[in-house]
Design an enzyme around this catalytic site. Structure first.
Site, PDB file in Angstrom:
ATOM      1  N   ASP A 188    -107.680 -79.366 -57.778  1.00  0.00           N
ATOM      2  CA  ASP A 188    -108.750 -78.528 -58.326  1.00  0.00           C
ATOM      3  C   ASP A 188    -109.564 -78.032 -57.128  1.00  0.00           C
ATOM      4  O   ASP A 188    -110.262 -78.807 -56.479  1.00  0.00           O
ATOM      5  CB  ASP A 188    -109.598 -79.363 -59.294  1.00  0.00           C
ATOM      6  N   LYS A 213    -116.724 -70.458 -62.237  1.00  0.00           N
ATOM      7  CA  LYS A 213    -117.611 -70.747 -61.119  1.00  0.00           C
ATOM      8  C   LYS A 213    -117.491 -69.656 -60.045  1.00  0.00           C
ATOM      9  O   LYS A 213    -117.863 -68.533 -60.292  1.00  0.00           O
ATOM     10  CB  LYS A 213    -117.304 -72.147 -60.571  1.00  0.00           C
TER      11      LYS A 213
HETATM   12  C1  PLP Z   1    -116.517 -76.445 -64.294  1.00  0.00           C
HETATM   13  C2  PLP Z   1    -115.391 -77.197 -63.706  1.00  0.00           C
HETATM   14  C3  PLP Z   1    -114.203 -77.409 -64.422  1.00  0.00           C
HETATM   15  C4  PLP Z   1    -114.030 -76.970 -65.846  1.00  0.00           C
HETATM   16  O1  PLP Z   1    -114.080 -75.592 -65.961  1.00  0.00           O
HETATM   17  P1  PLP Z   1    -114.556 -74.840 -67.316  1.00  0.00           P
HETATM   18  O2  PLP Z   1    -114.385 -73.405 -66.946  1.00  0.00           O
HETATM   19  O3  PLP Z   1    -115.955 -75.248 -67.592  1.00  0.00           O
HETATM   20  O4  PLP Z   1    -113.626 -75.282 -68.394  1.00  0.00           O
HETATM   21  C5  PLP Z   1    -113.174 -78.071 -63.786  1.00  0.00           C
HETATM   22  N1  PLP Z   1    -113.294 -78.520 -62.525  1.00  0.00           N
HETATM   23  C6  PLP Z   1    -114.416 -78.341 -61.800  1.00  0.00           C
HETATM   24  C7  PLP Z   1    -114.475 -78.866 -60.410  1.00  0.00           C
HETATM   25  C8  PLP Z   1    -115.503 -77.677 -62.367  1.00  0.00           C
HETATM   26  O5  PLP Z   1    -116.626 -77.525 -61.653  1.00  0.00           O
END
Ligand code: PLP
Length: 398
Positions: A188, A213
């Protein structure tokens, strides 16, 4: 332009030129892409329908594929140096589909103990019930990771930079280790962004983004993207179609638009974060600052080895006075708002103990380094002096 034409371009050139051809049949290249706000498409003939279905997903039904998906997929694949990508309606949709592409009942995921709360819940509350087991590790404890991989884990699940302590993961070393045991490495990369690092180039197999994000960057769209090699993307696409977490054309369009300025934003956000970390580090009311750009951060050397362009826009710090202290500072901030997300163009704060880590028992949370006085900052692109002045006056309330 074919994706190989982009290989030698700088990041900002690439993101502003990739993914423009929307109608291949008519060779239309629009300067700004249109929105294909259509759930379904007209097919020329029955023969065509048969052929396109056999050739894999095409523009028939928007849960399967929409031209706005393709544009964003091309862009993010190019940014991450991947062979392909699939978009989703959220980061969680992307994570669920990626894991379900690799794992079946009886398989084990080895995941970093510091993963995003939603991912933790997906693994522990949802996938555990269908027979996919998760073992949590500190990614700094290589012997423990090895021991679990030796037992036959299917996936090693990592985050480049963790929330909220900004720990740094040795993607290169851990990928090499995981591949000795034929585990698939999923990273991620939401916090670090493809501007700062490409996990695939460090040996990871699959990269995930919550496009909500930094890719989108303006707090106006929810989405997710998975990037990987061709075979993986081909296996992922039908899983995505079955799960149905498909991205809306409008959100795909917004995220592509936002992604054009990713490099500029993250460059500025990293500069502001570095300056804020230094300011906080020198402040008498601040007990501790977590920012990988600071020499005092335990992972600073590792971070410096692969984050050449900056250390990202996220900083966290602990103030005097526990919960009461944190509340005083947060409530005293004027310009900077309390927002339980991150990566927008304006600076925001959140309180991990009461948001992302609320589910964790207090003792466990404090043991993990997430105290009641911890405040997380997502740095925006403002003039730093204004941000500094706001934190200075807020800290004076203590
Ligand atoms: C926000 C976030 C997610 C999940 O994403 P959504 O778009 O809210 O489903 C996953 N991993 C990280 C590191 C995040 O900050």
């Amino acid at each position: 332009m074919q994706s190989k034409d982009f290989e030698r371009l700088g990041f900002n050139t690439l993101v502003t030129h990739v993914a423009k051809k929307v109608d291949r049949a008519r060779d239309i290249v629009s300067s700004a892409p249109p929105i294909y706000q259509s759930s379904v498409f007209v097919v020329d003939s029955l023969e065509d329908l048969g052929r396109t279905e056999a050739e894999g997903p095409s523009y028939i039904y928007s849960r399967h594929l929409n031209p706005n998906h393709t544009l964003l997929e091309e862009a993010v694949a190019a940014m991450e140096n991947g062979e392909g990508a699939v978009t989703f309606s959220s980061g969680m949709g992307a994570i669920a589909a990626a894991i379900l592409t690799v794992c079946r009942a009886g398989d084990t995921v080895v995941a970093s103990r510091d993963i995003y709360g939603g991912t933790y819940s997906l693994l522990m509350n949802r996938l555990s019930r269908v027979g996919i087991k998760t073992e949590l590790v500190s990614t700094h404890d290589v012997d423990h990771v090895r021991a679990l991989l030796e037992k036959g884990a299917t996936v090693l699940y990592l985050e480049t930079l963790t929330n909220p302590l900004l720990k740094v993961t040795d993607i290169e070393g851990l990928s090499r280790l995981a591949h000795e045991y034929e585990a698939v490495v999923i990273v991620d990369n939401t916090f670090a962004t493809p501007y700062l690092v490409n996990p695939l180039a460090l040996g990871a197999d699959v990269v995930i983004h919550s496009a909500t994000k930094y890719l989108s960057g303006h707090s106006q769209a929810t989405g997710g993207v998975v990037v990987g090699r061709r075979e993986f993307i081909e296996a992922l696409r039908p899983v995505a179609i079955d799960l149905g977490a498909s991205l809306s054309p409008f959100d795909a369009w917004l995220i592509l638009l936002g992604s054009r300025t990713l490099g500029l934003r993250v460059e500025r956000q990293s500069q502001n974060a570095m300056a804020l970390a230094r300011f906080l580090d020198a402040h008498p009311k601040v007990l501790k600052v977590n920012y990988p750009g600071l020499e005092s951060h335990p992972d600073h050397r590792l971070a410096s080895s692969f984050l050449a362009k900056g250390f990202g826009g996220m900083v966290s710090f602990e103030v005097e006075g526990e919960l009461e202290g944190a509340a005083k500072v947060i409530d005293s901030l004027k310009l900077v708002k309390l927002v339980p997300s991150l990566a927008g163009v304006s600076t925001t704060v959140s309180h991990p103990a009461m948001t992302s880590h609320k589910a964790l028992p207090r003792e466990e949370r404090i043991k993990a380094g997430i105290g009641d006085g911890l405040i997380r900052v997502s740095c925006g692109i403002e003039d730093f002096e204004d941000i500094r002045a706001d934190f200075e006056q807020a800290l004076a309330s203590l």
